[in-house]
Scaffold this motif. Structure first.
Motif, PDB file in Angstrom:
ATOM      1  N   LYS A 134       0.835  -1.207   0.000  1.00 53.94           N
ATOM      2  CA  LYS A 134       0.000   0.000   0.000  1.00 53.94           C
ATOM      3  C   LYS A 134       0.869   1.257   0.000  1.00 53.94           C
ATOM      4  N   GLU A 135       1.910   1.265   0.841  1.00 51.58           N
ATOM      5  CA  GLU A 135       2.786   2.433   0.904  1.00 51.58           C
ATOM      6  C   GLU A 135       3.452   2.697  -0.442  1.00 51.58           C
ATOM      7  N   LEU A 136       3.916   1.629  -1.106  1.00 53.30           N
ATOM      8  CA  LEU A 136       4.592   1.786  -2.392  1.00 53.30           C
ATOM      9  C   LEU A 136       3.615   2.235  -3.475  1.00 53.30           C
ATOM     10  N   GLN A 137       2.374   1.752  -3.409  1.00 54.19           N
ATOM     11  CA  GLN A 137       1.354   2.215  -4.356  1.00 54.19           C
ATOM     12  C   GLN A 137       1.033   3.687  -4.126  1.00 54.19           C
ATOM     13  N   ASP A 138       0.920   4.081  -2.857  1.00 56.34           N
ATOM     14  CA  ASP A 138       0.617   5.472  -2.533  1.00 56.34           C
ATOM     15  C   ASP A 138       1.718   6.406  -3.033  1.00 56.34           C
ATOM     16  N   LYS A 139       2.959   5.908  -3.043  1.00 59.33           N
ATOM     17  CA  LYS A 139       4.095   6.706  -3.533  1.00 59.33           C
ATOM     18  C   LYS A 139       4.215   6.668  -5.056  1.00 59.33           C
ATOM     19  N   GLY A 140       3.385   5.840  -5.690  1.00 60.68           N
ATOM     20  CA  GLY A 140       3.440   5.726  -7.140  1.00 60.68           C
ATOM     21  C   GLY A 140       4.603   4.914  -7.666  1.00 60.68           C
ATOM     22  N   LEU A 141       5.151   4.014  -6.817  1.00 62.81           N
ATOM     23  CA  LEU A 141       6.328   3.238  -7.204  1.00 62.81           C
ATOM     24  C   LEU A 141       5.978   1.856  -7.762  1.00 62.81           C
ATOM     25  N   ILE A 142       4.824   1.319  -7.354  1.00 60.73           N
ATOM     26  CA  ILE A 142       4.363   0.054  -7.913  1.00 60.73           C
ATOM     27  C   ILE A 142       2.886   0.210  -8.278  1.00 60.73           C
ATOM     28  N   THR A 143       2.422  -0.708  -9.105  1.00 60.43           N
ATOM     29  CA  THR A 143       1.009  -0.712  -9.478  1.00 60.43           C
ATOM     30  C   THR A 143       0.533  -2.159  -9.561  1.00 60.43           C
ATOM     31  N   THR A 144      -0.765  -2.343  -9.727  1.00 60.66           N
ATOM     32  CA  THR A 144      -1.323  -3.694  -9.786  1.00 60.66           C
ATOM     33  C   THR A 144      -2.540  -3.719 -10.698  1.00 60.66           C
ATOM     34  N   ASP A 145      -2.776  -4.897 -11.283  1.00 63.48           N
ATOM     35  CA  ASP A 145      -4.003  -5.100 -12.060  1.00 63.48           C
ATOM     36  C   ASP A 145      -4.931  -6.070 -11.336  1.00 63.48           C
ATOM     37  N   GLY A 146      -4.619  -6.323 -10.043  1.00 61.43           N
ATOM     38  CA  GLY A 146      -5.419  -7.249  -9.250  1.00 61.43           C
ATOM     39  C   GLY A 146      -4.855  -8.654  -9.238  1.00 61.43           C
ATOM     40  N   GLU A 147      -4.006  -8.968 -10.228  1.00 64.14           N
ATOM     41  CA  GLU A 147      -3.412 -10.300 -10.305  1.00 64.14           C
ATOM     42  C   GLU A 147      -1.922 -10.288  -9.993  1.00 64.14           C
ATOM     43  N   ARG A 148      -1.263  -9.172 -10.250  1.00 64.05           N
ATOM     44  CA  ARG A 148       0.170  -9.079 -10.024  1.00 64.05           C
ATOM     45  C   ARG A 148       0.537  -7.641  -9.682  1.00 64.05           C
ATOM     46  N   TYR A 149       1.745  -7.478  -9.135  1.00 60.50           N
ATOM     47  CA  TYR A 149       2.302  -6.163  -8.831  1.00 60.50           C
ATOM     48  C   TYR A 149       3.583  -5.980  -9.638  1.00 60.50           C
ATOM     49  N   TRP A 150       3.787  -4.762 -10.122  1.00 63.44           N
ATOM     50  CA  TRP A 150       5.028  -4.482 -10.846  1.00 63.44           C
ATOM     51  C   TRP A 150       5.404  -3.016 -10.662  1.00 63.44           C
ATOM     52  N   LEU A 151       6.681  -2.690 -11.011  1.00 56.73           N
ATOM     53  CA  LEU A 151       7.171  -1.325 -10.868  1.00 56.73           C
ATOM     54  C   LEU A 151       6.513  -0.394 -11.880  1.00 56.73           C
ATOM     55  N   THR A 152       6.206   0.808 -11.448  1.00 56.94           N
ATOM     56  CA  THR A 152       5.776   1.852 -12.375  1.00 56.94           C
ATOM     57  C   THR A 152       7.010   2.442 -13.053  1.00 56.94           C
ATOM     58  N   GLU A 153       6.786   3.338 -14.004  1.00 57.48           N
ATOM     59  CA  GLU A 153       7.923   4.013 -14.637  1.00 57.48           C
ATOM     60  C   GLU A 153       8.740   4.765 -13.586  1.00 57.48           C
ATOM     61  N   LYS A 154       8.060   5.411 -12.648  1.00 51.99           N
ATOM     62  CA  LYS A 154       8.757   6.097 -11.560  1.00 51.99           C
ATOM     63  C   LYS A 154       9.532   5.103 -10.706  1.00 51.99           C
ATOM     64  N   GLY A 155       8.935   3.948 -10.458  1.00 53.96           N
ATOM     65  CA  GLY A 155       9.567   2.929  -9.629  1.00 53.96           C
ATOM     66  C   GLY A 155      10.844   2.372 -10.226  1.00 53.96           C
ATOM     67  N   LEU A 156      10.928   2.354 -11.564  1.00 56.72           N
ATOM     68  CA  LEU A 156      12.142   1.876 -12.224  1.00 56.72           C
ATOM     69  C   LEU A 156      13.370   2.661 -11.780  1.00 56.72           C
ATOM     70  N   PHE A 157      13.163   3.964 -11.530  1.00 54.68           N
ATOM     71  CA  PHE A 157      14.284   4.827 -11.168  1.00 54.68           C
ATOM     72  C   PHE A 157      14.560   4.821  -9.672  1.00 54.68           C
ATOM     73  N   LEU A 158      13.638   4.245  -8.891  1.00 54.12           N
ATOM     74  CA  LEU A 158      13.781   4.209  -7.434  1.00 54.12           C
ATOM     75  C   LEU A 158      13.673   2.773  -6.926  1.00 54.12           C
ATOM     76  N   GLY A 159      14.214   1.858  -7.730  1.00 51.20           N
ATOM     77  CA  GLY A 159      14.099   0.436  -7.395  1.00 51.20           C
ATOM     78  C   GLY A 159      14.662   0.084  -6.033  1.00 51.20           C
ATOM     79  N   ASN A 160      15.802   0.668  -5.663  1.00 56.36           N
ATOM     80  CA  ASN A 160      16.405   0.316  -4.378  1.00 56.36           C
ATOM     81  C   ASN A 160      15.495   0.667  -3.217  1.00 56.36           C
ATOM     82  N   GLU A 161      14.770   1.776  -3.330  1.00 57.49           N
ATOM     83  CA  GLU A 161      13.826   2.152  -2.285  1.00 57.49           C
ATOM     84  C   GLU A 161      12.703   1.131  -2.184  1.00 57.49           C
ATOM     85  N   VAL A 162      12.245   0.653  -3.333  1.00 58.49           N
ATOM     86  CA  VAL A 162      11.193  -0.368  -3.360  1.00 58.49           C
ATOM     87  C   VAL A 162      11.685  -1.645  -2.710  1.00 58.49           C
TER      88      VAL A 162
END
Length: 377
Positions: free
Chosen positions: A344-372
């Protein structure tokens, strides 16, 4: 049992100042003894932990193509004896350095079942190659790839690096264009990491290594993604791009946190829930195989908690992400039940997203992978 095999060849003609892999200058090394020890380690391992089906073999280093044709043939015959009988539709990768392969060596590898080559190019710029301690030229890259294609290798990859000392955004994008001009199905691009214990680290600590700014490095990565995806490559992992169907199946083993056999000096393995590390020094590795049959210096049973954390950290590196169903099947617990707060925290920060079946990095998350990734530890 694992479906993947990693084999380490720790020899190099020359040691690059940024590299912290387990490697040794080839001259004066007991290469033949090492290859015999590898053969013995494979024999003992497969006797104790028999493989059901091997789908990928990856030979890394070091520089595997530092072996001469006779040594490579001996090595591949050992692989054929102990690994390939269990192989099915195998992806067989060997890392190569441009300029270290000739027609004889390539023919030996082709005959020995190798069907994928990964060339450590790093850059096409002559000045940067010199700074990196590389002993090949950009012309060596072209000649090696042309020869490989002529001999029937069509699954080819090159590694590039960015964030290099003295490298501008324009210089890196020139490297990307040259890589695209090679018309090969796989390109990897990694940012330079200053690893402790390397000459680059000592230079960095003494302010003698002038690196691009974080903003410049981020721009390099952003333009890399844009250019390669425009050219038809699938950005399937943070640092890896491929034509559809040419993704590195072996590396996907790691990113999906699946088990694998590991052979050779300094190699890591993960079999039946236990991770191990082999002795790194060549002589120690040989002596341990000879006297103790297995050269392991570390053995670590992986706890369920660790396995769950590793699945998140590795899986989120890929664009396919982490599937809720796969997590449930592997661990018997729902993904949100285990990591709901972090997700939830990572989604709120816009770093990951989901389609209900899986979670993956957003474009923003790609650049902040270590934080994720750090949020799951």
């Amino acid at each position: 049992m694992p479906h993947a095999v990693y084999i380490h060849i720790p020899f190099c003609h020359h040691i690059c100042p940024y590299c912290d892999f387990n490697k040794y200058v080839l001259a004066g090394q007991p290469v033949w003894e090492y290859l015999e020890a590898l053969k013995q380690e494979m024999a003992v391992t497969f006797e104790r932990w028999p493989a059901r089906e091997i789908r990928t073999i990856y030979v890394g280093g070091g520089t595997p193509t530092a072996l001469n044709a006779e040594q490579m043939n001996f090595f591949l015959e050992a692989v054929a004896r102990y690994v390939q009988p269990q192989a099915s539709n195998v992806e067989f990768t060997v890392e190569a350095n441009p300029g270290t392969v000739d027609e004889e060596l390539l023919r030996v590898m082709k005959t020995g079942g190798v069907n994928r080559l990964s060339f450590g190019v790093q850059t096409f710029d002559a000045k940067l190659l010199k700074k990196l301690g590389r002993i090949h030229t950009s012309e060596d890259v072209h000649q090696s790839l042309v020869l490989a294609k002529q001999l029937g290798f069509n699954n080819l990859s090159v590694d590039l690096m960015f964030g290099l000392p003295g490298q501008s955004v324009k210089m890196f994008m020139a490297d990307v264009e040259q890589a695209l001009a090679l018309n090969i199905p796989h390109i990897s691009a990694y940012s330079l990491k200053i690893e402790e214990g390397t000459p680059f680290y000592r230079m960095y600590k003494h302010n003698k290594l002038h690196l691009p700014s974080e903003d410049e490095e981020a721009e390099m990565y952003e333009l890399l993604i844009k250019r390669l995806t425009e050219a038809g490559y699938v950005h399937y992992e943070i640092s890896n791009f491929a034509w559809h169907g040419y993704e590195s199946r072996h590396n996907l083993t790691y990113w999906r946190n699946e088990e694998y056999y590991g052979f050779g000096a300094g190699a890591h393995g993960y079999v039946q829930g236990v991770r191990h590390v082999n002795a790194g020094p060549v002589r120690q590795y040989i002596d341990m195989v000879t006297t103790e049959t297995l050269p392991r210096v570390e053995v670590h049973p992986v706890t369920k908690q660790e396995a769950m954390e590793e699945m998140m950290i590795m899986g989120l590196r890929t664009r396919e992400g982490v599937a809720r169903q796969t997590f449930l099947e592997r661990f018997g617990i729902k993904l949100e039940q285990q990591f709901g707060t972090q997700l939830k925290e990572l989604q709120d920060k816009g770093l990951i997203t989901t389609d209900g079946e899986r979670y993956w990095l957003t474009e923003k998350g790609l650049f902040l992978g270590n934080e994720v990734f750090a949020s799951f530890i």
